[in-house]
Design a protein around this motif. Structure first.
Motif, PDB file in Angstrom:
ATOM      1  N   ASN A  86      19.904 -35.459 -20.822  1.00  0.00           N
ATOM      2  CA  ASN A  86      18.977 -34.344 -20.626  1.00  0.00           C
ATOM      3  C   ASN A  86      19.770 -33.125 -20.167  1.00  0.00           C
ATOM      4  OD1 ASN A  86      17.175 -32.498 -19.121  1.00  0.00           O
ATOM      5  ND2 ASN A  86      15.607 -34.021 -19.627  1.00  0.00           N
ATOM      6  N   ARG A  87      19.774 -32.094 -21.014  1.00  0.00           N
ATOM      7  CA  ARG A  87      20.592 -30.911 -20.739  1.00  0.00           C
ATOM      8  C   ARG A  87      20.197 -30.236 -19.436  1.00  0.00           C
ATOM      9  NH1 ARG A  87      20.510 -25.426 -21.636  1.00  0.00           N
ATOM     10  NH2 ARG A  87      22.447 -24.469 -22.391  1.00  0.00           N
ATOM     11  N   ASP A  88      18.910 -30.110 -19.173  1.00  0.00           N
ATOM     12  CA  ASP A  88      18.463 -29.429 -17.956  1.00  0.00           C
ATOM     13  C   ASP A  88      18.892 -30.187 -16.704  1.00  0.00           C
ATOM     14  OD1 ASP A  88      17.291 -27.432 -19.446  1.00  0.00           O
ATOM     15  OD2 ASP A  88      15.327 -28.428 -19.523  1.00  0.00           O
ATOM     16  N   ALA A 146      21.325 -28.958 -13.714  1.00  0.00           N
ATOM     17  CA  ALA A 146      20.884 -29.049 -12.319  1.00  0.00           C
ATOM     18  C   ALA A 146      21.936 -29.766 -11.479  1.00  0.00           C
ATOM     19  CB  ALA A 146      19.541 -29.772 -12.246  1.00  0.00           C
ATOM     20  N   HIS A 171      18.228 -20.018 -23.028  1.00  0.00           N
ATOM     21  CA  HIS A 171      18.860 -21.173 -22.381  1.00  0.00           C
ATOM     22  C   HIS A 171      19.765 -20.762 -21.213  1.00  0.00           C
ATOM     23  CE1 HIS A 171      17.405 -23.418 -25.838  1.00  0.00           C
ATOM     24  NE2 HIS A 171      18.017 -22.558 -26.633  1.00  0.00           N
ATOM     25  N   VAL A 229      21.488 -20.690 -17.506  1.00  0.00           N
ATOM     26  CA  VAL A 229      21.840 -21.718 -16.529  1.00  0.00           C
ATOM     27  C   VAL A 229      21.798 -21.085 -15.148  1.00  0.00           C
ATOM     28  CG1 VAL A 229      23.296 -22.937 -18.181  1.00  0.00           C
ATOM     29  CG2 VAL A 229      24.319 -21.227 -16.670  1.00  0.00           C
TER      30      VAL A 229
END
Length: 482
Positions: free
Chosen positions: A70-72, A76, A144, A146
């Motif tokens: 999971n990229r998110d 995090a 997207h 960060v």
């Protein structure tokens, strides 16, 4: 493997515990280091799974990516890691000292302290390098985005990983390499890469080294790779069910966490070499310079060096490596013994000395004492070779002749420098008859940098002038994070 290290390994087998191959500590050990134990998802070397980090051995902080794909969640994790690593680095931005440069004509300022990060092994260093490369170009706006701390983390990790390539640097330390620099075990170098087994030989307690190493093999790996059996039996079912793997990962990481602090304690107990402080000063210089860069432009490190930058860096690392080898030998008689075996250094007794010899063949007379050193050790130096005495590092000795004397060898040396400015040598600056002296081809003298063209004049054989620095694009921000 050198001859003395091979002998020490054989003695370790006979004694049942590791044998010292150094009499002093050859790296700086920070009083307040940051210990970081990362692990990654199997088969994906840049997919962080968890990390145990902190400065307090009694209170480590666990960071977990519950779903590594999971990229998110991965970003995090990066933001949480940034809070620890960047916060630790910035905590050393404080009082500074003035350092004279350009022969006292100018000064620069250097912070009084610098960070030191410990990881279990070179694999941990490689992970930080990859993780830094994958985060330092990320955008904090647009599509997207960060968290703002993520690209800053990437730049700090890249800086630390780059410094880890500098011989003698102690900003990023791999525990297994630091321990192997000071002890030889009775197992192979591949087995020494296992932190628990290595510590078992060095500090076996009531057990023998082999027994402690076998017991340590039952512990979880020190990362960054995980145990395949743990992956199949424990981790995979948890991830498939969407359950929190934090407790299982904590159990995997805590044994390594304890081993890391044992390694720090063992190394801290050794007396530091005389030149360790000077190398830490160089680390503080590098840290201070990078902080200034972040405050100035803050641009991320390039994806790859240009041809000129790569050549200049290689030349600089070669010079640092030569100086580091000399400093270790000058600080440590056990290290110097390696060079004496190969003929790069020899110890002998001064049999003749003419301390007041003056050479008047040039434009002006100069003090050039000569002495004869008789040695029973191998001498590989020939006429014209420049030698250095560790006890008189500012003095140069030139070999005039090497003459066999039965089973021994007479070496005629001419001295220059380190004797004052008069035509009479200062007391004690020239060895006297009967003195035991050691001379070596090693030197820690300054070596000038190589001559390289300007980047915009890079020849076509090396790719021509480099392109302008690339800026992150929206497409790069949208790509898969791998």
């Amino acid at each position: 493997m050198s001859t003395l290290t091979a002998l020490a390994r054989a003695e370790a087998v006979a004694a049942g515990r590791a044998q010292p191959i150094a009499t002093v500590r050859h790296l700086h050990v920070h009083p307040d280091p940051l210990v970081l134990v990362p692990v990654v998802m199997a088969g994906e070397p840049n997919a962080p799974l968890a990390a145990l980090a902190g400065r307090d051995r009694a209170a480590p902080r666990l960071l977990v990516v519950a779903q590594p794909r999971n990229r998110d969640l991965r970003f995090a994790f990066a933001a949480e890691l940034a809070e620890i690593v960047v916060g630790y680095a910035e905590s050393h931005i404080g009082p500074s000292e003035a350092v004279a440069v350009d022969r006292g004509r100018d000064v620069r300022h250097r912070y009084l302290d610098a960070p030191q990060v410990w990881v279990p092994n070179p694999g941990g260093v490689d992970f930080l390098r990859l993780f830094g490369r994958s985060t330092r170009f990320r955008r904090t706006d647009g599509d997207h985005p960060v968290p703002p701390a993520v690209p800053l983390l990437g730049r700090w990790l890249t800086f630390l990983a780059t410094q880890a390539e500098v011989p003698g640097s102690a900003l990023l330390v791999a525990a297994t390499q630091a321990l192997a620099l000071h002890w030889a075990t009775g197992q192979s170098s591949a087995e020494d890469a296992q932190l628990g087994a290595l510590l078992g030989w060095i500090d076996p307690g009531p057990l023998t080294g082999p027994e402690a190493a076998r017991r340590a093999e039952q512990l979880p790996p020190a990362g960054p790779a995980t145990d395949p059996d743990f992956d199949n039996r424990v981790l995979a079912p948890l991830l498939s069910a969407g359950a929190d793997p934090a407790d299982a990962l904590r159990d995997q990481l805590l044994p390594t966490w304890d081993l890391m602090w044992r390694a720090v304690d063992l190394l801290r107990a050794l007396p530091p070499g005389a030149r360790v402080a000077g190398r830490w000063d160089a680390d503080r210089d590098a840290f201070s310079g990078y902080v200034a860069h972040l405050r100035d432009t803050g641009t991320p490190q390039p994806r790859r060096d240009s041809a000129v930058a790569a050549a200049a860096r290689l030349h600089r690392l070669e010079n640092v490596q030569a100086r580091y080898a000399a400093q270790r030998a000058f600080d440590d008689p056990l290290v110097m013994a390696e060079h004496r075996l190969t003929g790069e250094a020899f110890e002998g007794v001064v049999t003749h000395a003419k301390a007041d010899r003056v050479d008047d063949t040039g434009k002006r007379p100069v003090l050039r004492p000569r002495l004869i050193v008789r040695t029973a050790e191998p001498v590989r130096a020939s006429a014209g070779t420049a030698l250095t005495c560790p006890d008189r590092p500012s003095q140069k000795a030139t070999v005039i002749s090497v003459t066999p004397a039965g089973d021994e060898t007479d070496v005629l040396l001419e001295l220059s420098g380190g004797m004052g400015r008069k035509l009479v040598a200062e007391p004690g600056s020239v060895p006297a008859v009967g003195d035991t002296v050691l001379y070596t081809t090693l030197t820690e003298a300054y070596r000038p940098g190589g001559a390289f063209p300007e980047p915009d004049r890079t020849p076509w054989t090396h790719g021509g002038p480099p392109a302008p620095p690339a800026q992150p694009t929206p497409a790069e921000a949208a790509e898969e994070w791998a």
